[in-house]
Design a protein around this motif. Structure first.
Motif, PDB file in Angstrom:
ATOM      1  N   GLY A 166     -10.931 -36.614  48.371  1.00  0.00           N
ATOM      2  CA  GLY A 166     -10.716 -35.825  49.588  1.00  0.00           C
ATOM      3  C   GLY A 166      -9.682 -36.463  50.501  1.00  0.00           C
ATOM      4  O   GLY A 166      -8.815 -35.765  51.049  1.00  0.00           O
ATOM      5  N   SER A 174     -14.035 -29.769  47.594  1.00  0.00           N
ATOM      6  CA  SER A 174     -14.833 -29.285  46.466  1.00  0.00           C
ATOM      7  C   SER A 174     -14.174 -28.071  45.835  1.00  0.00           C
ATOM      8  O   SER A 174     -14.109 -27.960  44.594  1.00  0.00           O
ATOM      9  CB  SER A 174     -16.252 -28.925  46.937  1.00  0.00           C
ATOM     10  OG  SER A 174     -16.899 -30.071  47.449  1.00  0.00           O
ATOM     11  N   LEU A 215     -15.803 -38.447  45.334  1.00  0.00           N
ATOM     12  CA  LEU A 215     -15.419 -37.184  45.969  1.00  0.00           C
ATOM     13  C   LEU A 215     -14.718 -37.459  47.300  1.00  0.00           C
ATOM     14  O   LEU A 215     -13.699 -36.833  47.621  1.00  0.00           O
ATOM     15  CB  LEU A 215     -16.654 -36.306  46.196  1.00  0.00           C
ATOM     16  CG  LEU A 215     -16.404 -34.959  46.883  1.00  0.00           C
ATOM     17  CD1 LEU A 215     -15.523 -34.068  46.015  1.00  0.00           C
ATOM     18  CD2 LEU A 215     -17.728 -34.256  47.187  1.00  0.00           C
ATOM     19  N   GLU A 216     -15.225 -38.398  48.066  1.00  0.00           N
ATOM     20  CA  GLU A 216     -14.617 -38.719  49.358  1.00  0.00           C
ATOM     21  C   GLU A 216     -13.235 -39.335  49.177  1.00  0.00           C
ATOM     22  O   GLU A 216     -12.306 -39.037  49.940  1.00  0.00           O
ATOM     23  CB  GLU A 216     -15.540 -39.670  50.128  1.00  0.00           C
ATOM     24  CG  GLU A 216     -16.832 -39.005  50.584  1.00  0.00           C
ATOM     25  CD  GLU A 216     -17.800 -39.969  51.244  1.00  0.00           C
ATOM     26  OE1 GLU A 216     -18.705 -39.503  51.957  1.00  0.00           O
ATOM     27  OE2 GLU A 216     -17.652 -41.206  51.040  1.00  0.00           O
ATOM     28  N   ALA A 258     -20.235 -28.800  46.755  1.00  0.00           N
ATOM     29  CA  ALA A 258     -19.919 -30.226  46.909  1.00  0.00           C
ATOM     30  C   ALA A 258     -20.650 -31.045  45.854  1.00  0.00           C
ATOM     31  O   ALA A 258     -20.084 -31.969  45.252  1.00  0.00           O
ATOM     32  CB  ALA A 258     -20.290 -30.703  48.312  1.00  0.00           C
ATOM     33  N   GLU A 259     -21.894 -30.682  45.589  1.00  0.00           N
ATOM     34  CA  GLU A 259     -22.657 -31.395  44.569  1.00  0.00           C
ATOM     35  C   GLU A 259     -22.081 -31.126  43.179  1.00  0.00           C
ATOM     36  O   GLU A 259     -22.008 -32.028  42.331  1.00  0.00           O
ATOM     37  CB  GLU A 259     -24.126 -30.982  44.622  1.00  0.00           C
ATOM     38  CG  GLU A 259     -25.008 -31.835  43.737  1.00  0.00           C
ATOM     39  CD  GLU A 259     -26.493 -31.602  43.963  1.00  0.00           C
ATOM     40  OE1 GLU A 259     -27.287 -32.014  43.091  1.00  0.00           O
ATOM     41  OE2 GLU A 259     -26.860 -31.025  45.000  1.00  0.00           O
ATOM     42  N   MET A 309     -18.783 -33.033  42.913  1.00  0.00           N
ATOM     43  CA  MET A 309     -19.086 -34.458  42.825  1.00  0.00           C
ATOM     44  C   MET A 309     -19.510 -34.833  41.405  1.00  0.00           C
ATOM     45  O   MET A 309     -19.042 -35.825  40.833  1.00  0.00           O
ATOM     46  CB  MET A 309     -20.201 -34.791  43.821  1.00  0.00           C
ATOM     47  CG  MET A 309     -20.541 -36.249  43.958  1.00  0.00           C
ATOM     48  SD  MET A 309     -21.632 -36.531  45.390  1.00  0.00           S
ATOM     49  CE  MET A 309     -23.077 -35.572  44.925  1.00  0.00           C
ATOM     50  N   ASP A 363     -24.490 -25.445  45.760  1.00  0.00           N
ATOM     51  CA  ASP A 363     -23.898 -26.464  46.623  1.00  0.00           C
ATOM     52  C   ASP A 363     -22.639 -26.952  45.895  1.00  0.00           C
ATOM     53  O   ASP A 363     -22.708 -27.795  45.000  1.00  0.00           O
ATOM     54  CB  ASP A 363     -24.884 -27.614  46.833  1.00  0.00           C
ATOM     55  CG  ASP A 363     -24.341 -28.701  47.754  1.00  0.00           C
ATOM     56  OD1 ASP A 363     -23.108 -28.758  47.938  1.00  0.00           O
ATOM     57  OD2 ASP A 363     -25.147 -29.490  48.265  1.00  0.00           O
ATOM     58  N   TYR A 410     -15.779 -31.536  53.019  1.00  0.00           N
ATOM     59  CA  TYR A 410     -16.372 -31.452  51.687  1.00  0.00           C
ATOM     60  C   TYR A 410     -16.167 -30.078  51.054  1.00  0.00           C
ATOM     61  O   TYR A 410     -15.947 -29.972  49.835  1.00  0.00           O
ATOM     62  CB  TYR A 410     -17.864 -31.788  51.745  1.00  0.00           C
ATOM     63  CG  TYR A 410     -18.133 -33.234  52.089  1.00  0.00           C
ATOM     64  CD1 TYR A 410     -18.006 -34.235  51.122  1.00  0.00           C
ATOM     65  CD2 TYR A 410     -18.514 -33.607  53.375  1.00  0.00           C
ATOM     66  CE1 TYR A 410     -18.251 -35.566  51.423  1.00  0.00           C
ATOM     67  CE2 TYR A 410     -18.760 -34.932  53.701  1.00  0.00           C
ATOM     68  CZ  TYR A 410     -18.622 -35.915  52.719  1.00  0.00           C
ATOM     69  OH  TYR A 410     -18.859 -37.239  53.026  1.00  0.00           O
ATOM     70  N   SER A 411     -16.258 -29.055  51.855  1.00  0.00           N
ATOM     71  CA  SER A 411     -16.095 -27.698  51.323  1.00  0.00           C
ATOM     72  C   SER A 411     -14.694 -27.498  50.756  1.00  0.00           C
ATOM     73  O   SER A 411     -14.526 -26.958  49.648  1.00  0.00           O
ATOM     74  CB  SER A 411     -16.363 -26.668  52.430  1.00  0.00           C
ATOM     75  OG  SER A 411     -16.156 -25.364  51.952  1.00  0.00           O
TER      76      SER A 411
END
Length: 292
Positions: free
Chosen positions: A245, A263, A241-242, A203-204, A207, A201, A259-260
């Protein structure tokens, strides 16, 4: 997130190393200078046994110089010689050739005293996926003799490569180990690209990387993503992260975060050194963790 990745060809590589060890005089182990502990395969110790070993911190241009010096001293205290190298520019590669011969100088002299015909020093290159082994070999040999790539799992077969009349290299595919007991190690390997992105993942991972950078390198993080220093002091990882972004315009319909995309940007910029020269672990911190 529990990170594990041990495809079948890595078990084959482990057997390959063990089977060919008797042919080798010196082990050259490549580590990622950004994660000098996490990028060291614990199985290599048992595989290579008492063979002379030289450790090369690759991608040293991406790492924090001050912390690299601490790691070199730490490994020296373990009786392991280390060299900072850059397999792209060639920094330190001449030192690798010199040190490799020094490690077997006594053997060479014994052979000469017995009247044995001189044979090249045979070295084996080992390291985790995506640590830069193929680029290292191409640079040290001076031509593209080994298959290279920017993703883990490119090199698959065994190759003997002549550096010069005095030294030969045995290339082996990148090898991880069957189980990461310490998930911080697994995450560090994910950050640097040693584990394929498509099994995680991302995004994780991104993050967690941003959160770690906010603690370790806040100035560099803020400068790269145009963040306010006060903002990142107590921010939650997802919110960080947001925020990044939105700063980069990674939005989809109705202003939602892509998110993809963000990331991928965060991971690519870290791996490419665009955020700064960063080392994610220090010797004293790793030792304290091991002893707990």
């Amino acid at each position: 997130m529990n990170i594990q990745w041990f495809p079948g060809h890595m078990a084959k590589t482990r057997r390959l190393i063990a089977e060919n060890l008797k042919l080798v005089d010196v082990i050259i182990e490549l580590l990622d200078a950004r994660i000098p502990y996490s990028s060291r395969n614990p199985e290599i110790d048992s595989l290579v046994n008492n063979k002379p070993r030289l450790v090369a911190f690759n991608k040293s241009d991406l790492a924090d110089d001050k912390i690299s010096s601490q790691w070199i001293q730490w490994y020296a205290e373990q009786g392991i010689k280390c060299i900072l190298i850059n397999s792209i520019t060639g920094k330190g590669l001449n030192d690798v050739k010199t040190r490799a011969r020094e490690l077997v100088s006594e053997k060479i002299e014994r052979d000469r005293a017995k009247g044995k015909i001189f044979t090249p020093v045979r070295t084996m290159v080992v390291g985790i996926p995506n640590v830069g082994k193929s680029s290292f070999i191409n640079k040290i040999v001076g031509k593209a003799t080994a298959l290279t790539g920017d993703r883990p799992g490119v090199t698959r077969g065994k190759q003997w490569i002549r550096i010069n009349s005095e030294i030969e290299l045995l290339d082996t595919p990148g090898i991880l180990w069957p189980k990461f007991e310490d998930q911080e190690v697994g995450m560090n390997l994910a950050f640097t690209g040693a584990i394929k992105d498509d099994i995680m993942d991302t995004a994780e991972v991104a993050m967690e990387l941003l959160y770690r950078l906010s603690k370790l390198y806040p100035k560099e993080l803020c400068a790269r993503f145009k963040l306010e220093p006060d903002l990142i002091k107590n921010i939650e990882p997802l919110e960080l992260l947001e925020t990044v972004g939105r700063k980069r315009g990674c939005l989809i319909s109705k202003g939602q975060i892509d998110y993809s995309r963000i990331s991928a940007i965060v991971l690519d910029e870290f791996r490419g050194g665009k955020i700064g020269r960063i080392t994610l672990e220090k010797p004293n911190e790793r030792v304290e963790k091991i002893q707990q």
